[in-house]
Design a protein around this motif. Sequence first.
Motif, PDB file in Angstrom:
ATOM      1  N   SER A  48       0.836  -1.199   0.000  1.00  0.00           N
ATOM      2  CA  SER A  48       0.000   0.000   0.000  1.00  0.00           C
ATOM      3  C   SER A  48       0.871   1.249   0.000  1.00  0.00           C
ATOM      4  N   THR A  49       0.534   2.210  -0.857  1.00  0.00           N
ATOM      5  CA  THR A  49       1.260   3.479  -0.908  1.00  0.00           C
ATOM      6  C   THR A  49       0.531   4.572  -0.118  1.00  0.00           C
ATOM      7  N   ALA A  50      -0.504   4.194   0.628  1.00  0.00           N
ATOM      8  CA  ALA A  50      -1.240   5.169   1.431  1.00  0.00           C
ATOM      9  C   ALA A  50      -0.417   5.586   2.642  1.00  0.00           C
ATOM     10  N   ASP A  51      -0.611   6.818   3.083  1.00  0.00           N
ATOM     11  CA  ASP A  51       0.070   7.295   4.283  1.00  0.00           C
ATOM     12  C   ASP A  51      -0.474   6.571   5.511  1.00  0.00           C
ATOM     13  N   VAL A  90     -14.795  12.097  20.541  1.00  0.00           N
ATOM     14  CA  VAL A  90     -15.073  12.137  19.107  1.00  0.00           C
ATOM     15  C   VAL A  90     -13.806  11.725  18.369  1.00  0.00           C
ATOM     16  N   SER A  91     -13.926  10.795  17.421  1.00  0.00           N
ATOM     17  CA  SER A  91     -12.757  10.275  16.714  1.00  0.00           C
ATOM     18  C   SER A  91     -12.120  11.351  15.842  1.00  0.00           C
ATOM     19  N   GLU A  92     -10.802  11.480  15.960  1.00  0.00           N
ATOM     20  CA  GLU A  92     -10.021  12.423  15.155  1.00  0.00           C
ATOM     21  C   GLU A  92      -8.857  11.669  14.529  1.00  0.00           C
ATOM     22  N   MET A  93      -8.665  11.835  13.213  1.00  0.00           N
ATOM     23  CA  MET A  93      -7.622  11.090  12.491  1.00  0.00           C
ATOM     24  C   MET A  93      -6.409  11.966  12.232  1.00  0.00           C
ATOM     25  N   SER A  94      -5.227  11.392  12.437  1.00  0.00           N
ATOM     26  CA  SER A  94      -3.962  12.061  12.165  1.00  0.00           C
ATOM     27  C   SER A  94      -3.229  11.296  11.078  1.00  0.00           C
ATOM     28  N   THR A  95      -2.647  12.037  10.119  1.00  0.00           N
ATOM     29  CA  THR A  95      -1.940  11.437   8.989  1.00  0.00           C
ATOM     30  C   THR A  95      -0.451  11.716   9.131  1.00  0.00           C
ATOM     31  N   CYS A  96       0.372  10.656   8.972  1.00  0.00           N
ATOM     32  CA  CYS A  96       1.813  10.766   9.177  1.00  0.00           C
ATOM     33  C   CYS A  96       2.560  10.843   7.849  1.00  0.00           C
ATOM     34  N   ASP A  97       3.759  11.402   7.895  1.00  0.00           N
ATOM     35  CA  ASP A  97       4.584  11.581   6.693  1.00  0.00           C
ATOM     36  C   ASP A  97       5.386  10.322   6.376  1.00  0.00           C
ATOM     37  N   ILE A  98       4.715   9.195   6.302  1.00  0.00           N
ATOM     38  CA  ILE A  98       5.368   7.946   5.901  1.00  0.00           C
ATOM     39  C   ILE A  98       4.314   7.049   5.276  1.00  0.00           C
TER      40      ILE A  98
END
Length: 414
Positions: A48-51, A90-98
């Motif tokens: 997978s190429t997704a972050d 409340v669910s909060e999503m964080s996206t990482c630089d990898i």
Amino acid sequence: MYAGSLLTVAAVALFVAAGLAQDDPDSTCLSYGIDFVNGNEYFINENSTADFTFVSQFNGCNNDTAYAMLSSPTGDEYDCSDVPTVPSLVSEMSTCDIEKDQMYSGWWLILILGNNLNGNPFAYQRNVSLDVGIQQTTTVRTVSTFFAICIDHRQSTPTITYTQSVTPTVNITSTSTVLTTTTVPAKTTIVEPSKTAYRTVTPKPRTTTSVKTITRTLKKWTKTFEKDTVTVTARCTVPPRPQQPDPTCKIKPTLKALPSGVHIDIKRSEDTLLDPAVAKQRYENMRARRAQQLDQRDMVKRSADVPTVTVTATQVVNTTITQTAAATTFTSETITTKTVKTTAKPSTIYSGIAVKTITAPTPVKTAYKIKYTTTWTTTTWTAHYTSTKTVTPTASVTACKKSGGHFGGGWGIL
């Protein structure tokens, strides 16, 4: 009166705004992992190429923002997007630089840090074991018969099975006897006193053929199948919030500064050593313990990546099961010829007169032949099998991911 009312409303608005800005100075902000829970193991698809992303919930926090980081087993740090700490739970999503294809198996740390506005600052970490590998694909087939539809996970392609009844035939031969009469010339002559002598001569028999037709009716089968496709929408499964919040951070990050008032003296905790060799050995030991645990309990499906993808084959294989029904009896005939000899009446000879020969009618012999014809009756039956197609709308995937859920996959151990 009207001006006073306006002043009162303005004062209330300023008071509320000031309250929202100051919040609670004694507030203790707690964070919870939703899709990745501290101490659990998860699968990551290396193709997978997704972050890499993770989802958190906060409780008891002031109206502020938490910043996040991701730390690899060897101590490399990756920045992740900030998330708000309110509203609570409340669910909060964080996206990482990898990207996921850049990750590898081992213990990874998710770091959650924040000033909590004017409340108590916080720094938490989630230790998660990531098993990075290739998704396995399992193909199953749908097996259908004339009577039922079932799924056999041990097969590789859909199969239509027809149950066909075969009726055997038993031939019984009956014998018909045809009698033919042959006249043999008399051996004696009677002499009478007359003028004419008569001698009877019997010609050779003439043979005619009679054909008897016997018709046998047999069955033949023709088979068809119809495919019924049912489309269902994949269901998002959101894991429950864990009972325990994230533990206190035990490492001092270098990518971002610690919140003011947070002090960490330990560079790295015992279970997150920086030494790659030690980290690898601890990871292998953990995998061995997890294998023993799997013998006693099922893995909790939490991760967004599915270790095994199950698909239904599109090609259908036809198989036929033959059942033997009661035998059908056909009777055939054979012809035998039996000759009965009769002696003709003695010829009468009249003495002294010319002899005349009388030719008797030519005997007819009939030869019988049996001719068989076959007629077929055709029976058609149709088997149905149902192919289920699961669709996942893109909008649903995005919403599910943001809530920390997954579609039918992922795994971990509580």
